[in-house]
Design an enzyme around this catalytic site. Structure first.
Site, PDB file in Angstrom:
ATOM      1  N   HIS A  21      11.377 -14.055  18.441  1.00 14.51           N
ATOM      2  CA  HIS A  21      10.961 -12.647  18.435  1.00 14.51           C
ATOM      3  C   HIS A  21       9.869 -12.406  19.470  1.00 14.51           C
ATOM      4  CE1 HIS A  21       7.342 -13.660  16.186  1.00 14.51           C
ATOM      5  NE2 HIS A  21       8.038 -14.113  15.150  1.00 14.51           N
ATOM      6  N   HIS A  24       6.979 -15.019  19.809  1.00 18.69           N
ATOM      7  CA  HIS A  24       7.317 -16.281  20.488  1.00 18.69           C
ATOM      8  C   HIS A  24       7.401 -16.059  21.996  1.00 18.69           C
ATOM      9  CE1 HIS A  24       9.507 -16.755  16.477  1.00 18.69           C
ATOM     10  NE2 HIS A  24       8.470 -17.546  16.403  1.00 18.69           N
ATOM     11  N   CYS A 130       1.879 -24.210   1.869  1.00 18.71           N
ATOM     12  CA  CYS A 130       2.629 -23.052   2.403  1.00 18.71           C
ATOM     13  C   CYS A 130       3.780 -23.592   3.246  1.00 18.71           C
ATOM     14  CB  CYS A 130       1.742 -22.139   3.254  1.00 18.71           C
ATOM     15  SG  CYS A 130       2.713 -20.871   4.122  1.00 18.71           S
ATOM     16  N   CYS A 133       3.845 -22.191   6.886  1.00 17.60           N
ATOM     17  CA  CYS A 133       2.933 -22.903   7.798  1.00 17.60           C
ATOM     18  C   CYS A 133       3.298 -24.382   7.876  1.00 17.60           C
ATOM     19  CB  CYS A 133       1.484 -22.827   7.323  1.00 17.60           C
ATOM     20  SG  CYS A 133       0.709 -21.211   7.417  1.00 17.60           S
ATOM     21  N   CYS A 155      -0.637 -17.462   0.863  1.00 18.94           N
ATOM     22  CA  CYS A 155      -1.114 -17.918   2.171  1.00 18.94           C
ATOM     23  C   CYS A 155      -1.651 -16.689   2.901  1.00 18.94           C
ATOM     24  CB  CYS A 155       0.048 -18.531   2.954  1.00 18.94           C
ATOM     25  SG  CYS A 155      -0.255 -18.630   4.724  1.00 18.94           S
ATOM     26  N   HIS A 158       0.756 -15.771   6.024  1.00 15.97           N
ATOM     27  CA  HIS A 158       2.114 -15.276   5.772  1.00 15.97           C
ATOM     28  C   HIS A 158       2.216 -14.295   4.615  1.00 15.97           C
ATOM     29  CE1 HIS A 158       2.971 -18.876   8.249  1.00 15.97           C
ATOM     30  NE2 HIS A 158       3.907 -18.086   8.729  1.00 15.97           N
ATOM     31  N   LYS A 306       0.236  -9.784  11.360  1.00 18.63           N
ATOM     32  CA  LYS A 306       0.846 -10.589  12.407  1.00 18.63           C
ATOM     33  C   LYS A 306       2.345 -10.317  12.427  1.00 18.63           C
ATOM     34  CE  LYS A 306       1.749 -15.456  13.537  1.00 18.63           C
ATOM     35  NZ  LYS A 306       2.883 -15.997  12.794  1.00 18.63           N
ATOM     36  N   LYS A 309       9.119 -12.456  11.579  1.00 19.60           N
ATOM     37  CA  LYS A 309      10.515 -12.021  11.521  1.00 19.60           C
ATOM     38  C   LYS A 309      10.716 -10.982  10.421  1.00 19.60           C
ATOM     39  CE  LYS A 309      12.670 -15.114   8.398  1.00 19.60           C
ATOM     40  NZ  LYS A 309      13.558 -16.053   7.937  1.00 19.60           N
TER      41      LYS A 309
HETATM   42  N1  MSP Z   1       6.781 -25.234  15.127  1.00 17.23           N
HETATM   43  C1  MSP Z   1       5.438 -24.816  15.122  1.00 17.23           C
HETATM   44  C2  MSP Z   1       4.718 -25.209  16.399  1.00 17.23           C
HETATM   45  C3  MSP Z   1       4.714 -26.672  16.692  1.00 17.23           C
HETATM   46  S1  MSP Z   1       3.927 -27.033  18.202  1.00 17.23           S
HETATM   47  C4  MSP Z   1       3.742 -28.701  18.211  1.00 17.23           C
HETATM   48  C5  MSP Z   1       5.385 -23.296  14.969  1.00 17.23           C
HETATM   49  N2  MSP Z   1       6.485 -22.626  15.336  1.00 17.23           N
HETATM   50  S2  MSP Z   1       6.674 -21.059  15.260  1.00 17.23           S
HETATM   51  O1  MSP Z   1       8.058 -20.809  15.538  1.00 17.23           O
HETATM   52  O2  MSP Z   1       6.161 -20.532  14.049  1.00 17.23           O
HETATM   53  O3  MSP Z   1       5.897 -20.484  16.488  1.00 17.23           O
HETATM   54  C6  MSP Z   1       4.554 -20.229  16.397  1.00 17.23           C
HETATM   55  C7  MSP Z   1       4.050 -19.727  17.732  1.00 17.23           C
HETATM   56  O4  MSP Z   1       4.786 -18.573  18.146  1.00 17.23           O
HETATM   57  C8  MSP Z   1       2.628 -19.245  17.621  1.00 17.23           C
HETATM   58  O5  MSP Z   1       1.694 -20.269  17.725  1.00 17.23           O
HETATM   59  C9  MSP Z   1       2.558 -18.302  18.784  1.00 17.23           C
HETATM   60  O6  MSP Z   1       2.425 -19.024  19.957  1.00 17.23           O
HETATM   61  C10 MSP Z   1       3.917 -17.624  18.725  1.00 17.23           C
HETATM   62  N3  MSP Z   1       3.886 -16.456  17.845  1.00 17.23           N
HETATM   63  C11 MSP Z   1       4.638 -16.248  16.732  1.00 17.23           C
HETATM   64  N4  MSP Z   1       4.326 -15.021  16.222  1.00 17.23           N
HETATM   65  C12 MSP Z   1       3.389 -14.441  16.980  1.00 17.23           C
HETATM   66  C13 MSP Z   1       2.773 -13.195  17.000  1.00 17.23           C
HETATM   67  N5  MSP Z   1       3.010 -12.275  16.103  1.00 17.23           N
HETATM   68  N6  MSP Z   1       1.903 -12.938  17.989  1.00 17.23           N
HETATM   69  C14 MSP Z   1       1.643 -13.844  18.988  1.00 17.23           C
HETATM   70  N7  MSP Z   1       2.200 -15.029  18.998  1.00 17.23           N
HETATM   71  C15 MSP Z   1       3.033 -15.399  17.981  1.00 17.23           C
HETATM   72  O7  MSP Z   1       4.371 -22.790  14.556  1.00 17.23           O
END
Ligand code: MSP
Length: 531
Positions: A21, A24, A130, A133, A155, A158, A306, A309
């Site tokens: 999304h 990411h 969680c 997380c 959490c 989330h 935040k 999805k």
């Molecule tokens: N799989 C772990 C990361 C492991 S790294 C060794 C994870 N994955 S995640 O799919 O949840 O992605 C998290 C990352 O996506 C966040 O740290 C950030 O970089 C990005 N984001 C996800 N949602 C976000 C927002 N709403 N805003 C900004 N960045 C965000 O955590």
């Protein structure tokens, strides 16, 4: 292999429980701009992204969809993740998946090594967990549920209930690393960015660290603990190791030494502690070098929460790129939000900025200059022979823009500041044209007036040459179009080979270059699509 260590940039590896999304894509685009910027400094760069495929969260999603977790991950990676990064012109050099054997074998070796060194022991733990997380929480980190979750602990990230897990598993002696970590933060003030993120981590570590549970035995979707295969390795330990396994850890020593450690790990602030506390402690335990910097970006927010999805309000990256274009998408979030701060997205704000900054300021400048060289000089760039104070001011403005942009984007990760520096210069060039009024000078056929006209248009074209170079890491498609329209390639070579730090050297675009009107850089927007 090159002797000089590569500039190594990483994104987090993303969970494949769902399609990517906006959040990411935000971190990934920022990492891409950084990687491209350093490539255009002439450095050897290694840019890594990938997917995090183990753990309970993925397992549960796959089960809910009636497929195996591996099938689920394969499908998401092939149909959603890789195609989006391609669409957004993400220039990663590798894509690691934690289910690849090149990763899982090395993870086992790393953990076995720590076990052999006495860094890991068996123990028991019970606490709130969680799954979103994939982390045990401390009681102080929970909030009280309301409405459908009344009476439950949630959490704070989330806003979903935590589960009480009680397990016998293996622990890493993280508690022994607090002082060493604090010493490292003190000796390397830039290790964690921004300042607020650094303070949060320092305060957290000062309170004392608990040992970290690094295995799970209640499910089996993960890398087996080598000495006790009833357990799988905790998904975060597995995931963090991607930064080492992808560049040859324990496998290709030459590549590893030429790449590791990362110069910058870009992460969202939600996963800061894993990167700034656990990851460095794991490396210290193994005697490996620590990364240069952990840079935490803020959150894209929706309705004060935040973006995730479940609260995305249905906007996908592709919905925005099909309306605004890929380049404008890459530009918008980095331009509109100070990196490190939270920010929100709105169609209105994107539309207003697109129209005023991209279409009016930048796009119009490019098309006006090309049109005038076409009209007054048959599309062949003339010679500049009548330089004066106004031209001197433009040259100085460009030097400033280049210095600022190079420092802010390349070193400080202040993408917004760097972009503004370039766009201030674009504004300056627009102001210069408004003042010099080449369309009026063109009416005077005297040789002096022709020389002035030539000088004005050369100055503008040369400025655009520099802008194309400076914006190439951010908006590669637009820069390609502008490079073509300026007829720059035959004399200057490929755009990607132009050094950003040399962009202010003046007079590069030679007289006689063929300037054509080219494609419109930022077309007028259609009506906003209705949902
Ligand atoms: N799989 C772990 C990361 C492991 S790294 C060794 C994870 N994955 S995640 O799919 O949840 O992605 C998290 C990352 O996506 C966040 O740290 C950030 O970089 C990005 N984001 C996800 N949602 C976000 C927002 N709403 N805003 C900004 N960045 C965000 O955590």
């Amino acid at each position: 292999m090159d002797d000089v260590k590569a500039y190594y940039v990483t994104t987090p590896i993303y969970y494949v429980n769902d399609a990517p999304h906006l959040g990411h894509a935000y971190t990934t685009v920022a990492s891409d701009v950084l990687a491209r910027w350093h490539r255009q400094r002439g450095e050897r760069v290694w840019f890594l992204t990938g997917t995090d495929e183990h753990g309970q969260k993925i397992l549960r999603t796959a089960e809910a969809n009636g497929v195996t977790p591996q099938d689920w991950a394969d499908r998401l990676v092939d149909e959603s993740w890789r195609p989006l990064w391609e669409h957004l012109e993400i220039s990663n050099d590798d894509f690691i998946r934690t289910t690849q054997q090149r990763h899982t074998d090395r993870v086992q070796e790393f953990v076995q090594d720590l076990y052999d060194k006495g860094e890991i022991y068996k123990g028991g733990y019970e606490g709130p967990y969680c799954v979103h997380c994939e982390e045990y929480k401390l009681p102080g980190e929970l909030i009280d549920g309301e409405g459908e979750f009344a009476g439950q602990k949630l959490c704070a990230i989330h806003r979903k209930p935590v589960e009480i897990l009680s397990e016998e598993n293996y622990f890493f002696k993280l508690s022994e690393y607090g002082d060493k970590l604090l010493a490292h933060y003190a000796a390397h003030p830039d290790f964690i960015q921004p300042e607020s993120a650094r303070n949060e981590v320092v305060n957290f570590v000062r309170q004392g660290l608990q040992d970290l549970s690094i295995s799970r035995s209640t499910f089996d979707w993960g890398v087996p603990v080598p000495w006790d295969p009833q357990h799988v390795i905790y998904v975060w330990v597995d995931a963090l190791l991607n930064y080492a396994t992808a560049v040859g850890y324990n496998e290709n020593q030459e590549k590893f030494e030429a790449t590791f450690p990362a110069d910058v790990h870009l992460v969202g602030k939600d996963i800061l502690r894993f990167h700034a506390v656990i990851w460095p402690a794991m490396l210290m335990a193994q005697g490996l070098p620590l990364p240069g910097k952990i840079a935490a970006n803020g959150w894209l927010m929706v309705g004060g929460e935040k973006m995730s999805k479940s609260n995305l309000t249905g906007i996908k990256p592709q919905d925005l790129t099909s309306h605004f274009g890929v380049d404008a998408y890459r530009w918008y979030f980095l331009r509109a939000i100070a990196f490190g701060q939270d920010g929100s997205f709105s169609w209105e704000d994107f539309t207003a900025r697109y129209t005023s900054e991209l279409a009016n300021d930048y796009g119009n400048l490019a098309s006006r200059v090309a049109a005038m060289v076409g009209r007054y000089f048959d599309g062949a760039l003339p010679e500049a022979t009548a330089d004066g104070e106004a031209e001197q001011a433009i040259r100085e403005g460009l030097v400033k823009a280049v210095t600022e942009a190079d420092h802010r984007i390349g070193d400080a990760l202040d993408f917004q500041g760097g972009i503004l520096a370039v766009f201030d210069f674009v504004k300056q060039v627009n102001g210069y044209l408004t003042e010099q009024e080449p369309w009026k000078v063109a009416k005077d056929p005297s040789p002096e007036a022709r020389a002035r006209l030539a000088t004005i248009l050369c100055t503008a074209a040369e400025s655009l040459r520099a802008v194309a170079v400076l914006l190439n890491p951010l908006m590669p498609e637009t820069s390609r179009k502008l490079w073509d329209s300026l007829g720059a390639e035959p004399s200057l070579g490929a755009l990607a080979d132009q050094r950003v730090q040399e962009a202010a050297e003046w007079g590069k675009l030679p007289a006689g270059s063929t300037i054509t009107k080219g494609a419109v850089l930022f077309p007028r927007l259609e009506e906003k699509p209705t949902a």
